[in-house]
Enzyme design. Structure first.
Site, PDB file in Angstrom:
ATOM      1  CG  ASP A   1      46.658  33.248  24.200  1.00 36.23           C
ATOM      2  OD1 ASP A   1      45.963  33.151  25.242  1.00 36.23           O
ATOM      3  OD2 ASP A   1      46.903  32.275  23.463  1.00 36.23           O
TER       4      ASP A   1
ATOM      5  CE  LYS B   1      32.585  22.947  14.116  1.00 36.69           C
ATOM      6  NZ  LYS B   1      33.797  23.174  13.355  1.00 36.69           N
TER       7      LYS B   1
ATOM      8  CB  SER C   1      34.519  28.596  14.442  1.00 38.09           C
ATOM      9  OG  SER C   1      34.058  27.280  14.541  1.00 38.09           O
TER      10      SER C   1
END
Length: 132
Positions: free
Chosen positions: A65, A79, A54
């Site tokens: 990224d 998750k 999470s």
């Protein structure tokens, strides 16, 4: 999601998306931080393992990224589901998945169930061994 995006705010010098979510009936939502972070020049190494889930995956995904640091470790739990709690009249709660989290480059954080749902349940159940 709030805690993870607030944490990511500290590591970027300019406005960058940390995560976005998409759901069938949930409006898409981007989370950008508005100001320069106090740790925007720090060098980052993020450690992950199969217990990372999470919020930690949101942070690691944004760092990776945007080429802001290095991710080291094992594949995370995966998750990446946004859940809403619905309260019932008897005081119990049902949590329903309403959307998925995506990294800034568009990768879904949610693991696929291609290895079987039993593997996911085993982890959610805190190590309880389940028959395949």
């Amino acid at each position: 999601m709030t805690a993870s995006t607030q944490l990511v705010n500290h590591f970027f010098a300019d406005e960058k998306a940390a995560v976005y979510l998409i759901g069938r009936k949930t409006p898409s939502r981007n989370t950008n931080h508005p100001e320069s972070g106090d740790l925007s020049s720090a060098r980052l190494v993020v450690l992950t393992d199969d217990g990372s889930a999470s919020a930690s995956e949101i942070v690691a995904g944004a760092i990776q990224d945007w080429d802001r640091g290095v991710i080291i470790g094992r594949r995370t739990f995966g998750k990446g589901l946004v859940q809403n709690a619905y309260y019932l009249t008897d005081g119990s709660i049902i949590r329903l998945s309403i959307a998925r989290y995506y990294t800034p480059s568009g990768r879904s954080i949610q693991s696929s169930y291609s290895e079987g749902y039993e593997n996911t349940l085993k982890i959610i159940a805190g190590g309880l061994l389940m028959a395949k």
